[in-house]
Motif scaffolding. Sequence first.
Motif, PDB file in Angstrom:
ATOM      1  N   ASN A 127       0.815  -1.213   0.000  1.00 42.14           N
ATOM      2  CA  ASN A 127       0.000   0.000   0.000  1.00 42.14           C
ATOM      3  C   ASN A 127       0.851   1.265   0.000  1.00 42.14           C
ATOM      4  O   ASN A 127       0.330   2.371  -0.234  1.00 42.14           O
ATOM      5  CB  ASN A 127      -0.962   0.010   1.188  1.00 42.14           C
ATOM      6  N   TYR A 130       0.868   4.188  -2.673  1.00 35.10           N
ATOM      7  CA  TYR A 130      -0.099   5.283  -2.701  1.00 35.10           C
ATOM      8  C   TYR A 130       0.375   6.511  -1.929  1.00 35.10           C
ATOM      9  O   TYR A 130      -0.341   7.523  -1.877  1.00 35.10           O
ATOM     10  CB  TYR A 130      -1.441   4.814  -2.129  1.00 35.10           C
ATOM     11  N   GLU A 159      -8.011   0.940  -6.161  1.00 34.66           N
ATOM     12  CA  GLU A 159      -6.849   0.771  -7.037  1.00 34.66           C
ATOM     13  C   GLU A 159      -6.671   1.960  -7.984  1.00 34.66           C
ATOM     14  O   GLU A 159      -5.572   2.166  -8.519  1.00 34.66           O
ATOM     15  CB  GLU A 159      -6.995  -0.508  -7.863  1.00 34.66           C
ATOM     16  N   ARG A 195      -1.462  -5.401  -4.007  1.00 37.70           N
ATOM     17  CA  ARG A 195      -0.941  -4.341  -3.144  1.00 37.70           C
ATOM     18  C   ARG A 195      -1.461  -4.582  -1.733  1.00 37.70           C
ATOM     19  O   ARG A 195      -2.626  -4.323  -1.435  1.00 37.70           O
ATOM     20  CB  ARG A 195      -1.362  -2.972  -3.670  1.00 37.70           C
ATOM     21  N   VAL A 262      -4.103  -5.249 -11.294  1.00 35.60           N
ATOM     22  CA  VAL A 262      -3.613  -4.960  -9.949  1.00 35.60           C
ATOM     23  C   VAL A 262      -4.801  -4.925  -9.001  1.00 35.60           C
ATOM     24  O   VAL A 262      -5.877  -4.428  -9.357  1.00 35.60           O
ATOM     25  CB  VAL A 262      -2.834  -3.628  -9.910  1.00 35.60           C
ATOM     26  N   PHE A 263      -4.604  -5.474  -7.806  1.00 37.56           N
ATOM     27  CA  PHE A 263      -5.675  -5.528  -6.815  1.00 37.56           C
ATOM     28  C   PHE A 263      -5.133  -5.150  -5.440  1.00 37.56           C
ATOM     29  O   PHE A 263      -4.004  -5.487  -5.092  1.00 37.56           O
ATOM     30  CB  PHE A 263      -6.261  -6.942  -6.721  1.00 37.56           C
ATOM     31  N   ASN A 264      -5.960  -4.465  -4.675  1.00 42.99           N
ATOM     32  CA  ASN A 264      -5.649  -4.248  -3.262  1.00 42.99           C
ATOM     33  C   ASN A 264      -5.988  -5.500  -2.470  1.00 42.99           C
ATOM     34  O   ASN A 264      -7.009  -6.144  -2.712  1.00 42.99           O
ATOM     35  CB  ASN A 264      -6.464  -3.078  -2.709  1.00 42.99           C
ATOM     36  N   THR A 309     -11.151  -3.390  -0.992  1.00 43.02           N
ATOM     37  CA  THR A 309     -10.833  -4.714  -1.538  1.00 43.02           C
ATOM     38  C   THR A 309     -11.953  -5.289  -2.394  1.00 43.02           C
ATOM     39  O   THR A 309     -11.935  -6.461  -2.735  1.00 43.02           O
ATOM     40  CB  THR A 309     -10.529  -5.698  -0.392  1.00 43.02           C
TER      41      THR A 309
END
Length: 356
Positions: A127, A130, A159, A195, A262-264, A309
Amino acid sequence: MTKTVLITGGAGFIGSNLADRLVSDGCRVRIFDALARPGVERNLEWLSGRHGDLIEPVIADVRNGDALAAAVRGADVAFHFAAQVAVTTSMVDPASDLAININGTFNLLEAARLASNSVPVIFASTNKVYGDLVQFGSELTEGGHYPANAQLAASGVPESQPLDFHTPYGCSKGAADQYVLDYARSYDLPTAVLRMSCVYGERQMGTEDQGWVAHFLIRALQGEPVTLYGDGHQVRDILYVGDAVAAYLGVWRNIDRLKGQVFNLGGGPANAVSLRALLDHIAQTLNSRVNIEMSDWRPGDQRWFVADTRALDGALGLPAKLDWRVGVARLAGWLAEERGLALPAGTTPLAAVGAR
């Protein structure tokens, strides 16, 4: 056929949990690890003792491109956890941080690209890409620091949030993050990026700089003070390691559909807690006081971060995440057993909170 899975940093906290699950699911696991982090050799010994020849240790560094290329051969997928993981260390030694996080990731991507079977790469990002999110402002509430934007506070950082690398660690992990995504664009390599927020659980050898949930518990169990930096009201969403493992496996199993994305990955709003609130809960769980010492804010410390998420949860159909109170109790029990420490008298029975 039995799948062969490469895990860089596989003796580490998340890597060892993932390896255990993969072997239990019928895979062979190649553990590529320099064993540089104190304590992780115990994770490798545990894996080898538990699974025998289904665990293949490769003791090497990701900065060694030839060793990494050899480890990629014959692999069906590579999970990339090997990294320099501490913001503080990156401030002291930015050259090593760059070499491990950027060059090490590049070495893996090239090895995967040049492999005969175009090995998928699933990357553990952070994270921290960011930045400190100061543009949202921060209000100190009863629950800790939260952004003034109510919608953001309720759902978390998506994201789509612009990247804003802070500290050498943020720069190196952020650059690696972008390399992984670009290899999907430029070379059609099946890659994906997760992430991560703060992941915790069994087999975490927590230190002050990394693995802070376990670090808090270790200090509390040993009757030692915990140092809070800043004001201690920082809020984080924390994720139990079993839920993290399920997400990594889900991305691999759906890599054809999810490649280049891309994913949190975090606990989300339901598992957001301030550092002070977590320490209060630990004191209550262990039925003992936790002494707190204060120090100045550290570089790159976000006052609030909670991951949105919903994209990953929806893409994989993931179940609800384990409540952080249950997960922290599990970790406390494991740490006490692993370190030969007695839980204080009157401790909340772990079995009573052990169910999902």
